[in-house]
Scaffold this motif. Structure first.
Motif, PDB file in Angstrom:
ATOM      1  N   LYS A  72       3.006  10.901  -4.040  1.00 21.73           N
ATOM      2  CA  LYS A  72       2.609  11.167  -2.662  1.00 21.73           C
ATOM      3  C   LYS A  72       1.901   9.961  -2.055  1.00 21.73           C
ATOM      4  CE  LYS A  72       0.284  14.665   0.149  1.00 21.73           C
ATOM      5  NZ  LYS A  72      -0.449  15.939   0.143  1.00 21.73           N
ATOM      6  N   ASP A  73       1.042   9.319  -2.845  1.00 25.48           N
ATOM      7  CA  ASP A  73       0.331   8.134  -2.374  1.00 25.48           C
ATOM      8  C   ASP A  73       1.310   7.024  -2.012  1.00 25.48           C
ATOM      9  OD1 ASP A  73      -2.274   6.651  -2.063  1.00 25.48           O
ATOM     10  OD2 ASP A  73      -1.333   5.389  -3.584  1.00 25.48           O
ATOM     11  N   GLY A 493      -5.769  19.036  -2.745  1.00 29.25           N
ATOM     12  CA  GLY A 493      -5.999  18.069  -3.806  1.00 29.25           C
ATOM     13  C   GLY A 493      -6.889  16.927  -3.368  1.00 29.25           C
ATOM     14  N   GLU A 494      -6.556  15.724  -3.834  1.00 33.30           N
ATOM     15  CA  GLU A 494      -7.366  14.543  -3.558  1.00 33.30           C
ATOM     16  C   GLU A 494      -7.063  13.905  -2.213  1.00 33.30           C
ATOM     17  OE1 GLU A 494      -5.729  15.089  -6.325  1.00 33.30           O
ATOM     18  OE2 GLU A 494      -7.255  15.207  -7.890  1.00 33.30           O
ATOM     19  N   LYS A 511      -7.272   7.789  -2.781  1.00 36.17           N
ATOM     20  CA  LYS A 511      -5.992   8.219  -2.218  1.00 36.17           C
ATOM     21  C   LYS A 511      -6.176   9.117  -0.995  1.00 36.17           C
ATOM     22  CE  LYS A 511      -4.297   9.972  -6.098  1.00 36.17           C
ATOM     23  NZ  LYS A 511      -5.251   9.537  -7.140  1.00 36.17           N
ATOM     24  N   THR A 512      -7.423   9.458  -0.647  1.00 38.14           N
ATOM     25  CA  THR A 512      -7.686  10.344   0.486  1.00 38.14           C
ATOM     26  C   THR A 512      -7.010   9.827   1.755  1.00 38.14           C
ATOM     27  OG1 THR A 512      -9.800  11.094  -0.418  1.00 38.14           O
ATOM     28  CG2 THR A 512      -9.480  11.327   1.957  1.00 38.14           C
ATOM     29  N   ASP A 533     -15.519   3.348   3.358  1.00 35.32           N
ATOM     30  CA  ASP A 533     -15.256   2.104   2.647  1.00 35.32           C
ATOM     31  C   ASP A 533     -14.304   2.325   1.475  1.00 35.32           C
ATOM     32  OD1 ASP A 533     -15.797  -0.669   2.633  1.00 35.32           O
ATOM     33  OD2 ASP A 533     -17.018  -0.429   0.838  1.00 35.32           O
ATOM     34  N   ARG A 534     -14.295   3.551   0.946  1.00 35.73           N
ATOM     35  CA  ARG A 534     -13.407   3.870  -0.189  1.00 35.73           C
ATOM     36  C   ARG A 534     -12.049   4.380   0.264  1.00 35.73           C
ATOM     37  NH1 ARG A 534     -14.541   4.243  -5.367  1.00 35.73           N
ATOM     38  NH2 ARG A 534     -13.120   5.987  -5.692  1.00 35.73           N
ATOM     39  N   VAL A 535     -11.966   4.942   1.461  1.00 37.14           N
ATOM     40  CA  VAL A 535     -10.721   5.596   1.888  1.00 37.14           C
ATOM     41  C   VAL A 535     -10.079   4.806   3.023  1.00 37.14           C
ATOM     42  CG1 VAL A 535     -11.449   7.860   1.105  1.00 37.14           C
ATOM     43  CG2 VAL A 535     -12.019   7.152   3.421  1.00 37.14           C
TER      44      VAL A 535
END
Length: 731
Positions: A72-73, A493-494, A511-512, A533-535
């Motif tokens: 999906k990512d 999910g994530e 992966k959000t 910063d992470r997404v």
């Protein structure tokens, strides 16, 4: 999860792009792009056949879940790249410039990124064999089987429902949906999964008055596949209590017709899903010879199924009261009187029952899980944990509701899962959600229908299947049952994340793609920026502020946020205390939805008009806003513009060029030559009500506005029938 839905969306985008005349001309004879796109299509097709097996296995097999998440990512990355390529190509003054560089290897950046993601997908296609994934048809999913047997003493809170259904069954003079009379009545019981439709039907089936009223009864569990031959054969076997060896539908139907002839019958078809009028017409033909007063009772989760088969209005089953849920819970917990009189245990038990929110299946499952166990520590542990963390063999409400999700068409799965971004009990509107779906490219075009019309159908279908429920008090608002919301959370999910639940930014999966922020209390904006910063590849940032104030402690937070989130398609700063947007808003080339409602915006940067893909712009309640950007005419894909409750002096020039507009909340007629009411004449796709405002003068810095309201036809009539002098006088 919902990889099937994402793949369907990506394929749709690829095919739409590839089929446009402009793209065909651009790539003609260019082997690089042809090879990349063909490789992408080939690999997406290769993996598509295995998605149903993977989506079933992922619940218990972690490697399969990881494989699906990686797939999906990768598909999201591919979709973003395609969107980037074609957006840049479409916005070049010389259309061949961008793709010329791309195709001639003068700019390898996008091509390299595309090759990387295709390599990822090819690697995942190979891994499917190692994981033992196989191609299976959707109909082979496991389903529950029901019978007519029920322990009536265990049924709580359904006595009034039972009496209402029994009354319908005993009425021999039924009036059908058209107002005529029918010898055979079809009565649907409709409600969400776990609400007790089957239990009510069993309760009614065992009633002595019902048994005395009919020559015979038959119970058929239809469930997964509505096969007319199989259902007909099962009905015959239920009537005769013996095996039927006939193998021809015609012979079967003649046999059933003969057996039903001159008989007053009562047949229950439990757990029906088919919406095919043709199949139902075939199935019901042998029933027409039954004696007047014969009845067919069906149970279904779908109002659409009910509308296809009903001859009387469907009976919509309501949620249980908290007290009746407590009775269901207590009976299945089967604790001693001494235990149930323990005030601490009762308090925890009552709190557990509240989590069931009127769903008897949940109360039954929780009660069964605690059967014979009076350990307060265990009860508290269960109360604090989510019931979805428990395995299927311990709590049956999970697979019971999961079936509803698996049975959704792929195009509805992503739409439903997207709603996990809302907090529990969040009240949302139909139009708001449809615009967000449109921005995320969930709405698959169908014939000449507009995306809004497709979204309207999607929403109605999810409502008909009981995923959404109309708010009991607030008109035009909808909510999700708590357990349905939890179901959305499972399949999210994530890839979907609600920031207010955050403890540590590191917990957020990179992966959000969809992020919501519901400000509560003193939630620090610095923590939100850590999440962003992470997404960096997130597509959605929704401000869902339920309290009217947000403790913004960083003036440059919007600028920082936009610099991190370059792939946004939907951005909501609803009720954020913003006075301006940074010029960098114009760099969000993927953006389709922007909500700045009830902010302190005084101006909008002209770079906003660089957003070629922008479809929705909401400026409701921006009281300090007096003007729109002068280049608004460049937003040629804008479909929805809401400027209600603003202090705009006039509309910018060239509004007549926004021919994609479907909804324009109001129009401010100014005095400049380029701001006339007849600009509306070119906006042929407008619908809904429009408020036309005329600026009279400015007195002590407060505006005097004259409001006139017209629908689309009224505006056309106004423009066509008024003379030029009258229009000039009005403007």
């Amino acid at each position: 999860m919902a990889a099937e839905a994402v793949l369907s969306s990506v394929l749709s985008v690829v095919f739409d792009r590839m089929s446009s005349p402009e793209v065909v001309n651009w790539i003609k004879g260019k082997k690089l792009t042809q090879n990349l796109i063909e490789r992408l299509k080939t690999n997406l097709y290769a993996v598509q056949a295995f998605l149903i097996d993977a989506e079933q296995k992922q619940i218990k097999e972690r490697p399969v879940k990881n494989w699906l998440d990686s797939l999906k990512d990768a598909m999201y990355v591919a979709d973003d790249l395609l969107d980037e390529v074609f957006t840049k190509a479409a916005t070049q003054k010389e259309p061949g410039t961008f793709l010329s560089r791309f195709l001639n290897l003068q700019d390898r950046n996008v091509a390299n990124r595309m090759e990387e993601v295709i390599d990822r997908i090819e690697s995942l296609v190979i891994q499917k064999d190692t994981l033992g994934l196989r191609e299976i048809p959707k109909e082979n999913m496991s389903w529950r089987i029901t019978t007519s047997l029920v322990e009536t003493s265990d049924v709580c809170g359904r006595e009034e429902d039972k009496e209402a259904i029994v009354k319908l069954l005993l009425d021999d003079d039924s009036v059908d949906a058209t107002g005529g009379h029918s010898d055979v009545s079809v009565i649907p019981i409709v409600g969400m999964g776990g609400i007790g439709k089957t239990t009510l039907a069993q309760f009614v089936y065992q009633d002595d008055k019902v048994k005395e009223n009919f020559d015979f009864q038959a119970w058929i569990c239809v469930s997964e596949e509505f096969d007319v031959f199989k259902v007909t054969k099962t009905i015959i076997e239920a009537i005769t209590s013996s095996f039927c060896s006939l193998t021809d539908l015609n012979l079967l139907q003649h046999d059933l017709k003969e057996k039903l002839s001159r008989k007053k019958f009562f047949v229950v078809l439990d757990d029906v899903w088919s919406e095919s009028c043709e199949d139902w017409d075939k199935l019901l033909k042998p029933f027409q010879k039954g004696v007047k007063g014969s009845k067919i009772l069906i149970t279904t989760r779908s109002k659409r199924v009910a509308s296809v088969v009903q001859t009387v209005s469907p009976y919509e089953l309501s949620l249980l009261s908290e007290e009746n849920c407590w009775l269901v819970f207590s009976k299945h917990a089967r604790l001693s009187t001494v235990s149930m009189e323990n005030p601490t245990l009762r308090k925890v038990g009552r709190d557990l029952v509240k989590k069931c929110d009127g769903l008897p299946l949940a109360a039954q499952a929780l009660g069964g899980l605690l059967r014979g166990n009076s350990d307060i520590k265990y009860w508290n542990h269960l109360l604090k944990s989510e019931i979805w963390e428990l395995s299927d063999d311990k709590i049956k409400v999970v697979p019971a509701l999961r079936i509803s999700y698996y049975y959704l068409p792929s195009y509805l799965k992503e739409c439903f899962v997207y709603c996990s971004l809302y907090p529990k009990d969040y009240e949302f509107s139909k139009d708001e959600l449809i615009l967000l779906w449109m921005a995320e490219n969930f709405l698959q075009p169908a014939g000449k229908k507009t995306p809004e019309e497709v979204g309207d159908e999607y929403f109605d279908e999810l409502t008909a299947r009981s995923f959404f429920q109309p708010h009991k008090i607030r008109e035009n608002k909808f909510v999700m049952h708590d357990l349905v919301h939890d179901l959305a959370m499972i399949f999210a999910g994530e890839f979907h994340f609600r920031a207010e639940e955050l403890e540590n930014a590191v917990e957020v999966d990179i992966k959000t793609r969809h992020l919501s922020h519901n400000a509560k209390g003193n939630y620090p904006i610095s923590k939100l920026l850590e999440v962003c910063d992470r997404v960096k590849h997130t597509r959605t940032f929704l401000g869902l502020n339920l309290n009217s104030q947000i403790p913004f402690n960083m003036e440059n937070a919007p600028c920082i946020l936009l610099s991190k989130l370059k792939y946004l398609r939907a951005l909501s700063f609803y009720r954020f205390p913003l006075e301006s947007l940074p010029d960098s808003i114009g760099e969000l080339i993927h953006l389709r939805y922007l909500d700045l409602s009830y902010t302190d915006m005084m101006t909008l940067p002209d770079t906003l008009c660089n957003l070629y893909n922008l479809q929705t712009l909401k400026l409701v309640g921006c009281w300090k806003l007096t003007a729109l950007p002068v280049s608004m005419k460049d937003l040629t894909n804008l479909r929805y513009l809401d400027i209600s409750l603003t202090r705009l002096h006039e509309m910018p020039e060239g509004m007549s060029k926004l021919t994609s507009l479907q909804v324009l909340s109001s129009y401010v007629v100014g005095k400049r030559e380029g701001n006339k009411i007849n600009d509306l004449g070119a906006l042929a796709n407008l619908h809904q009500t429009i408020f036309i405002r005329k600026l009279e003068n400015v007195v002590n810095s407060s505006e005097a506005l004259e409001a006139k309201m017209f629908d689309k036809d009224g505006i056309q009539s106004l423009i066509l029938n008024w003379s030029t002098d009258k229009l000039r006088e009005y403007s």
